[in-house]
Enzyme design. Structure first.
Site, PDB file in Angstrom:
ATOM      1  N   CYS A   1      20.262   7.126  48.568  1.00  0.00           N
ATOM      2  CA  CYS A   1      21.216   8.203  49.100  1.00  0.00           C
ATOM      3  C   CYS A   1      20.690   8.330  50.157  1.00  0.00           C
ATOM      4  CB  CYS A   1      21.353   9.309  48.120  1.00  0.00           C
ATOM      5  SG  CYS A   1      22.105  10.623  49.089  1.00  0.00           S
TER       6      CYS A   1
ATOM      7  N   LEU B   1       0.789  -1.237   0.017  1.00  0.00           N
ATOM      8  CA  LEU B   1       0.001  -0.057  -0.005  1.00  0.00           C
ATOM      9  C   LEU B   1       0.785   1.171  -0.057  1.00  0.00           C
ATOM     10  CD1 LEU B   1      -2.891  -0.697   2.609  1.00  0.00           C
ATOM     11  CD2 LEU B   1      -3.060  -0.318   0.265  1.00  0.00           C
TER      12      LEU B   1
ATOM     13  N   TYR C   1      -9.069  -8.724   4.867  1.00  0.00           N
ATOM     14  CA  TYR C   1      -9.366  -7.623   4.371  1.00  0.00           C
ATOM     15  C   TYR C   1      -9.466  -7.378   2.850  1.00  0.00           C
ATOM     16  CZ  TYR C   1      -4.402  -7.512   4.297  1.00  0.00           C
ATOM     17  OH  TYR C   1      -3.120  -7.862   4.200  1.00  0.00           O
TER      18      TYR C   1
ATOM     19  N   CYS D   1      21.719  16.093  50.752  1.00  0.00           N
ATOM     20  CA  CYS D   1      21.489  15.786  49.480  1.00  0.00           C
ATOM     21  C   CYS D   1      20.428  16.874  49.169  1.00  0.00           C
ATOM     22  CB  CYS D   1      20.978  14.322  49.184  1.00  0.00           C
ATOM     23  SG  CYS D   1      20.627  14.060  47.468  1.00  0.00           S
TER      24      CYS D   1
HETATM   25  S1  IVH Z   1      -5.556  -3.996   2.121  1.00  0.00           S
HETATM   26  C1  IVH Z   1      -3.509  -4.042  -2.379  1.00  0.00           C
HETATM   27  N1  IVH Z   1      -6.269  -3.587   4.402  1.00  0.00           N
HETATM   28  O1  IVH Z   1      -0.721  -3.566   5.181  1.00  0.00           O
HETATM   29  C2  IVH Z   1      -3.267  -4.229  -1.054  1.00  0.00           C
HETATM   30  N2  IVH Z   1      -4.002  -4.220   3.975  1.00  0.00           N
HETATM   31  O2  IVH Z   1       1.349  -1.883   4.027  1.00  0.00           O
HETATM   32  C3  IVH Z   1      -4.270  -4.523  -0.088  1.00  0.00           C
HETATM   33  N3  IVH Z   1      -2.798  -4.424   5.923  1.00  0.00           N
HETATM   34  O3  IVH Z   1       0.406  -5.946   2.605  1.00  0.00           O
HETATM   35  C4  IVH Z   1      -4.182  -4.544   1.164  1.00  0.00           C
HETATM   36  N4  IVH Z   1      -4.299  -4.060   7.557  1.00  0.00           N
HETATM   37  O4  IVH Z   1      -0.259  -6.509   4.884  1.00  0.00           O
HETATM   38  C5  IVH Z   1      -5.213  -3.671   3.784  1.00  0.00           C
HETATM   39  N5  IVH Z   1      -7.066  -3.422   6.645  1.00  0.00           N
HETATM   40  C6  IVH Z   1      -6.059  -3.680   5.664  1.00  0.00           C
HETATM   41  C7  IVH Z   1      -4.805  -4.214   6.341  1.00  0.00           C
HETATM   42  C8  IVH Z   1      -3.831  -4.241   5.458  1.00  0.00           C
HETATM   43  C9  IVH Z   1      -3.103  -4.386   7.424  1.00  0.00           C
HETATM   44  C10 IVH Z   1      -1.134  -4.694   5.723  1.00  0.00           C
HETATM   45  C11 IVH Z   1      -1.130  -5.645   4.629  1.00  0.00           C
HETATM   46  C12 IVH Z   1      -0.424  -5.072   3.383  1.00  0.00           C
HETATM   47  C13 IVH Z   1       0.113  -3.827   4.147  1.00  0.00           C
HETATM   48  C14 IVH Z   1       0.636  -2.943   3.348  1.00  0.00           C
END
Ligand code: IVH
Length: 682
Positions: free
Chosen positions: A432, A88, A232, A437
């Protein structure tokens, strides 16, 4: 073991219903977090199921007993993701979020507000779970995004992960489900405590702990770690269609998959920012670690249109909260002295920004903690600052050591005044004990002038702080050097109140020794011990440089008290202060000592008898004890007199060696007489 076909129908029915029941309770416990039966009742069901499965060899693929029991692997197999697992893009401010929204509108060529979803960003390990015809067949780590590792057997041990999709409604032929495996903060702390107790290195954060637990070749280790999953997203899916992300999440929830703890739809970027704010507010109360919120364009059609860059989709972004942790170098370890004399170590860092604040130092709590965590000057430390909590060193990164790091010993002197320190056996605190002090002076003077102490009226917290801040009392001696004009120059003081102060200081100049000792605020010396000392010592100067044996001979005086007194009266500066107080200001009375002598003329005196006396030894011993003295058989530094009869033997030499006074039986009788007749002689 009987063949499956031989299994009686009623047993099959029972097994099937037990599997359903146990899975049901797992769901309530691990996903909904609201169990409806006790652990014992659950165990009963589980044991009954195992028993029947073993006896009849009838094991359903979705049986909860299949989560554990697989043998360790040599290494993980590789698995290619049908659709790459992306990462992301990040945003760190509201402006960057607005920029993201503008970009999307532009790409879609739309003016009206976009519908987004907002959910917490779980700080764990990304995972793909493949379900074929409703059954979990594979689980793989993200790896490089294209190819990960097969951790199926480990993921099956996570109780909230369904092994079979609920049959109610459509079951997809194929579903690559995506989610984050994580460890709750409480479990992470417990795990680290267990590891430290076992001499294993702790995990730096819940994410590392989750990753370490999933990447275990032996699934029984993963099973013991209590992990969770939050779903997610998806890769390939066949046999069921969804219009949008929220619809998919809702479907997952109905199918009993664990979904993010909070989930909101928000139309327009400003509403999104509000929803993000709500997550940030709840952040501290979540059982899991979150470092941000994930914002996604809800509509799958729009997601498709927007597409992805090499590494990230254009339709989603992570809004990052300020980090709770950072690593930095420990430049120094010093001690700070609290108002009660406790010397607390703290680390001085190369300044580092954590959660929007620059952190330059943090407490190390106590000297045991330094040893336990093996914290050294020059180490790279992982520093945490969560919410309102003061920063603290979580651990040091031993891999970054160069060999130039320095360990820090427990201080032998006070870092503020160089005074003597005590550390009691079995206690972590180092204190101490110096009267002069500066770090403790105000507190000590308040105690000194307080009730049951010197009773200086008006020496409360406020006035003492005032006198201190104006430089009028820099030490104990200054109390009695105060003049009326000093008070008249202070705010809140007038003629009458200044006179009152001077009068109450004046009145305190003739304390009893017991009160005076108590008022010095020596550790473990309360009123009782002070009185006991006053009964045993005529003058305060009798305590200067006192030997521990002298004190431990006093009945009812505890070892801790004796130790604390020895250190206190062993400190040259303390003695100087007391001498000045006596010489310049105080006339200490000691009625307790006089009264005690009157009652028992030999109290506090130790005798040893050697050789043949004119009277039987037992009789002489009784005389000594009856007059409050103590008769013992061995000579030590504690002995006051050796009563020597005929043929005294080696004790006489020992007495000479130790400088113990030797007297005859006749002299002993005279001593007794003189002491009972006129106690003040002593
Ligand atoms: S959506 C196309 N939703 O964050 C990417 N990712 O920094 C879809 N992550 O690799 C990711 N919580 O491991 C998504 N609610 C969430 C998330 C989440 C943690 C992690 C995931 C991703 C990473 C990116």
């Amino acid at each position: 073991m009987p063949e499956k076909k031989d299994v009686p129908q009623e047993i099959k029915d029972e097994i099937e219903s037990l599997v359903k029941e146990v899975n049901d309770h797992n769901y309530r416990y691990y996903v909904l977090d609201s169990p409806v039966i006790t652990d014992e009742d659950y165990d009963k069901l589980y044991r009954r199921l195992i028993q029947l499965e073993e006896k009849y060899g009838y094991i359903l693929p979705e049986s909860p007993t299949k989560r554990v029991g697989a043998a360790p692997l040599e290494k993980f197999a590789k698995i290619r993701h049908a659709v790459p697992m992306l990462s992301l893009d990040n945003a760190f401010s509201h402006d960057e979020m607005r920029e993201f929204d503008r970009r999307i509108k532009k790409l879609l060529n739309r003016k009206e507000d976009i519908e987004y979803t907002v959910e917490p960003k779980y700080d764990g390990l990304a995972m793909e779970l493949t379900y074929e015809n409703g059954f979990l067949v594979r689980a793989s780590t993200r790896g490089d995004g294209y190819e990960g590792e097969d951790v199926t057997r480990n993921i099956k041990t996570i109780r909230s992960v369904p092994i079979k999709i609920e049959e109610d409604g459509v079951v997809p032929e194929l579903m690559d489900l995506r989610g984050e495996v994580y460890m709750e903060i409480g479990e992470f702390k417990k795990l680290n405590r267990r590891r430290e107790a076992a001499g294993e290195p702790p995990f730096a954060n819940p994410r590392n702990a989750a990753a370490g637990s999933v990447r275990q070749l032996d699934p029984s280790i993963t099973a013991s770690r209590r992990l969770f999953l939050a779903c997610y997203g998806m890769g390939v899916i066949k046999g069921v269609e969804f219009r949008d992300h929220s619809g998919f999440m809702e479907w997952l929830r109905k199918k009993r998959f664990p979904v993010p703890a909070t989930f909101e739809k928000a139309v327009g970027i400003e509403r999104v920012l509000e929803a993000v704010g709500r997550i940030e507010q709840k952040r501290e109360s979540f059982a899991f670690e979150t470092d941000g919120a994930v914002i996604k364009v809800n509509d799958f059609g729009l997601q498709q249109t927007l597409g992805s860059k090499t590494r990230e989709p254009r339709w989603a972004i992570a809004y990052k909260f300020a980090a709770h942790q950072a690593s930095t170098k420990i430049k120094d370890i010093r001690g700070s002295v609290g108002r009660t004399g406790v010397i607390t170590p703290y680390a001085v860092f190369e300044p580092v920004r954590i959660g929007g604040v620059t952190v330059t130092k943090s407490t190390l709590h106590n000297w045991d903690e330094i040893k336990r965590k093996d914290i050294r000057i020059g180490d790279t430390a992982v520093v945490e600052r969560a919410g309102d909590v003061i920063p603290h060193v979580l651990m040091v990164i031993k891999e970054k050591r160069t060999g130039a790091e320095k360990t820090v010993p427990v201080p032998k002197h006070c870092p503020v005044c160089e005074g003597a320190v005590v550390r009691e056996e079995g206690e972590v605190a180092v204190r101490c004990v110096s009267l002069s002090c500066p770090a403790q002076l105000q507190e000590k003077i308040i105690h000194f002038g307080g009730r049951n102490g010197m009773e200086i009226e008006g020496f409360g917290e406020k006035n003492v702080a005032l006198l201190y801040s104006k430089g009028l009392i820099k030490n104990f001696e200054d109390i009695y050097r105060l003049k009326k004009e000093d008070f008249l120059n202070l705010p809140r003081f007038a003629e009458k109140s200044a006179s009152n102060m001077i009068n109450s200081i004046e009145r305190s100049k003739t304390p009893t020794l017991a009160r005076f000792i108590y008022s010095l605020g020596i550790m473990h010396v309360g009123e009782y011990a002070a009185r006991l000392l006053a009964k045993n010592f005529a003058r305060i100067s009798d305590l200067y440089h006192i030997k521990p044996e002298k004190l431990s001979a006093i009945k009812h005086l505890g070892d801790k008290t004796a130790n604390s007194l020895t250190v206190f009266f062993g400190d040259e500066k303390n003695i100087k202060t007391l001498e000045t107080l006596e010489a310049e200001s105080l006339r200490i009375q000691n009625p307790d000592f006089t009264a005690a002598r009157k009652k028992l003329p030999l109290e506090g005196m130790n005798f040893v008898i050697t050789g043949t006396l004119p009277r039987p030894r037992k009789e002489v011993e009784d005389m000594i004890e009856a007059d409050g003295g103590h008769a013992s058989s061995a000579i030590s530094g504690n002995t006051d007199y050796l009563i020597a009869g005929e043929k005294p033997g080696s004790k006489l030499d020992k007495a000479k060696e130790l400088g113990v006074k030797t007297i005859s039986y006749e002299e002993f009788l005279k001593l007794m007489k003189s002491r009972s007749g006129n106690p003040s002689l002593f």
